[in-house]
Scaffold this motif. Structure first.
Motif, mmCIF file in Angstrom:
data_model
loop_
_atom_site.group_PDB
_atom_site.id
_atom_site.type_symbol
_atom_site.label_atom_id
_atom_site.label_comp_id
_atom_site.label_asym_id
_atom_site.label_seq_id
_atom_site.Cartn_x
_atom_site.Cartn_y
_atom_site.Cartn_z
ATOM 1 N N SER A 99 -6.687 -17.084 6.263
ATOM 2 C CA SER A 99 -6.996 -16.192 7.379
ATOM 3 C C SER A 99 -7.806 -14.960 6.984
ATOM 4 C CB SER A 99 -5.701 -15.726 8.062
ATOM 5 O OG SER A 99 -4.957 -14.869 7.214
ATOM 6 N N HIS A 100 -7.842 -14.629 5.709
ATOM 7 C CA HIS A 100 -8.535 -13.426 5.257
ATOM 8 C C HIS A 100 -9.305 -13.712 3.973
ATOM 9 C CE1 HIS A 100 -5.673 -11.643 8.014
ATOM 10 N NE2 HIS A 100 -6.378 -10.533 7.978
ATOM 11 N N THR A 101 -10.335 -12.914 3.746
ATOM 12 C CA THR A 101 -11.118 -13.021 2.509
ATOM 13 C C THR A 101 -10.531 -12.091 1.448
ATOM 14 O OG1 THR A 101 -12.625 -11.212 3.075
ATOM 15 C CG2 THR A 101 -13.225 -13.444 3.852
ATOM 16 N N MET A 102 -10.959 -12.284 0.211
ATOM 17 C CA MET A 102 -10.524 -11.392 -0.871
ATOM 18 C C MET A 102 -10.957 -9.959 -0.584
ATOM 19 S SD MET A 102 -10.967 -13.251 -4.520
ATOM 20 C CE MET A 102 -11.326 -14.982 -4.376
ATOM 21 N N GLY A 155 -9.984 -10.400 15.110
ATOM 22 C CA GLY A 155 -10.090 -11.846 15.119
ATOM 23 C C GLY A 155 -9.296 -12.546 14.036
ATOM 24 N N ARG A 156 -8.511 -11.801 13.296
ATOM 25 C CA ARG A 156 -7.747 -12.380 12.201
ATOM 26 C C ARG A 156 -6.301 -12.558 12.617
ATOM 27 N NH1 ARG A 156 -11.273 -14.553 8.753
ATOM 28 N NH2 ARG A 156 -12.806 -13.059 8.070
ATOM 29 N N THR A 157 -5.701 -13.626 12.140
ATOM 30 C CA THR A 157 -4.293 -13.855 12.417
ATOM 31 C C THR A 157 -3.471 -13.385 11.235
ATOM 32 O OG1 THR A 157 -4.456 -16.084 11.519
ATOM 33 C CG2 THR A 157 -4.739 -15.831 13.899
ATOM 34 N N VAL A 158 -2.230 -13.071 11.508
ATOM 35 C CA VAL A 158 -1.324 -12.564 10.483
ATOM 36 C C VAL A 158 -0.194 -13.562 10.304
ATOM 37 C CG1 VAL A 158 0.164 -10.644 9.833
ATOM 38 C CG2 VAL A 158 -1.843 -10.228 11.222
ATOM 39 N N ARG A 217 0.861 -1.188 0.000
ATOM 40 C CA ARG A 217 0.000 0.000 0.000
ATOM 41 C C ARG A 217 0.889 1.225 0.000
ATOM 42 N NH1 ARG A 217 -3.960 3.144 -0.734
ATOM 43 N NH2 ARG A 217 -4.613 4.536 0.904
ATOM 44 N N LEU A 218 0.846 1.999 -1.086
ATOM 45 C CA LEU A 218 1.628 3.220 -1.230
ATOM 46 C C LEU A 218 3.124 2.975 -1.029
ATOM 47 C CD1 LEU A 218 -0.760 5.684 0.654
ATOM 48 C CD2 LEU A 218 -0.563 5.328 -1.822
ATOM 49 N N GLY A 219 3.618 1.876 -1.582
ATOM 50 C CA GLY A 219 5.038 1.569 -1.528
ATOM 51 C C GLY A 219 5.518 0.958 -0.229
ATOM 52 N N ARG A 220 4.612 0.666 0.674
ATOM 53 C CA ARG A 220 4.960 0.058 1.961
ATOM 54 C C ARG A 220 4.140 -1.207 2.168
ATOM 55 N NH1 ARG A 220 7.427 3.496 5.851
ATOM 56 N NH2 ARG A 220 7.839 5.521 4.953
ATOM 57 N N ARG A 221 4.607 -2.049 3.089
ATOM 58 C CA ARG A 221 3.865 -3.266 3.370
ATOM 59 C C ARG A 221 2.593 -2.935 4.133
ATOM 60 N NH1 ARG A 221 6.406 -8.276 6.564
ATOM 61 N NH2 ARG A 221 5.890 -7.077 8.393
ATOM 62 N N GLY A 222 1.474 -3.265 3.519
ATOM 63 C CA GLY A 222 0.182 -3.072 4.168
ATOM 64 C C GLY A 222 -0.175 -4.242 5.054
ATOM 65 N N GLY A 223 0.381 -5.403 4.717
ATOM 66 C CA GLY A 223 0.104 -6.585 5.519
ATOM 67 C C GLY A 223 0.621 -7.840 4.868
ATOM 68 N N LEU A 224 0.746 -8.858 5.666
ATOM 69 C CA LEU A 224 1.137 -10.180 5.195
ATOM 70 C C LEU A 224 0.072 -11.131 5.710
ATOM 71 C CD1 LEU A 224 3.204 -11.987 3.779
ATOM 72 C CD2 LEU A 224 4.360 -12.222 5.962
ATOM 73 N N ILE A 225 -0.765 -11.646 4.795
ATOM 74 C CA ILE A 225 -1.900 -12.475 5.170
ATOM 75 C C ILE A 225 -1.832 -13.815 4.455
ATOM 76 C CG2 ILE A 225 -3.332 -10.429 5.574
ATOM 77 C CD1 ILE A 225 -4.741 -11.087 2.882
ATOM 78 N N THR A 226 -2.741 -14.700 4.808
ATOM 79 C CA THR A 226 -2.868 -15.969 4.106
ATOM 80 C C THR A 226 -4.290 -16.066 3.553
ATOM 81 O OG1 THR A 226 -3.655 -17.256 5.990
ATOM 82 C CG2 THR A 226 -1.253 -17.072 5.716
ATOM 83 N N PRO A 227 -4.481 -16.833 2.492
ATOM 84 C CA PRO A 227 -5.840 -17.024 1.963
ATOM 85 C C PRO A 227 -6.768 -17.702 2.981
ATOM 86 C CG PRO A 227 -4.231 -17.670 0.327
ATOM 87 C CD PRO A 227 -3.474 -17.431 1.609
#
Length: 67
Positions: free
Chosen positions: A36-39, A57-60, A24-34
């Motif tokens: 643990s998170h929805t599209m 409630g979401r894990t990273v 996001r804007l040249g920085r890491r917005g997040g590191l997720i797994t399919p």
């Protein structure tokens, strides 16, 4: 074998990825797994509509490195 895929095709990304590194804007917005998170949550993090911390409630996934 590690493979890096750069794409905005979210159905394809969620189909093939083990981990999703969101920029996001040249920085890491997040590191997720399919798993643990929805599209929709991934797109919300990409667009700035929400942050990873705002998805309760979401894990990273851990990449072992610093942000």
């Amino acid at each position: 074998m590690p493979v890096i895929l750069i794409s905005h095709n979210m159905p394809h990304v969620f189909e093939v990825a083990d981990r999703i590194h969101i920029q996001r804007l040249g920085r890491r917005g997040g590191l997720i797994t399919p798993q643990s998170h929805t599209m929709s949550e991934a797109v919300a993090i990409m667009t700035g509509a929400t942050t990873l911390e705002e998805t309760p409630g979401r894990t990273v996934a851990s990449d072992g490195g610093g942000a």
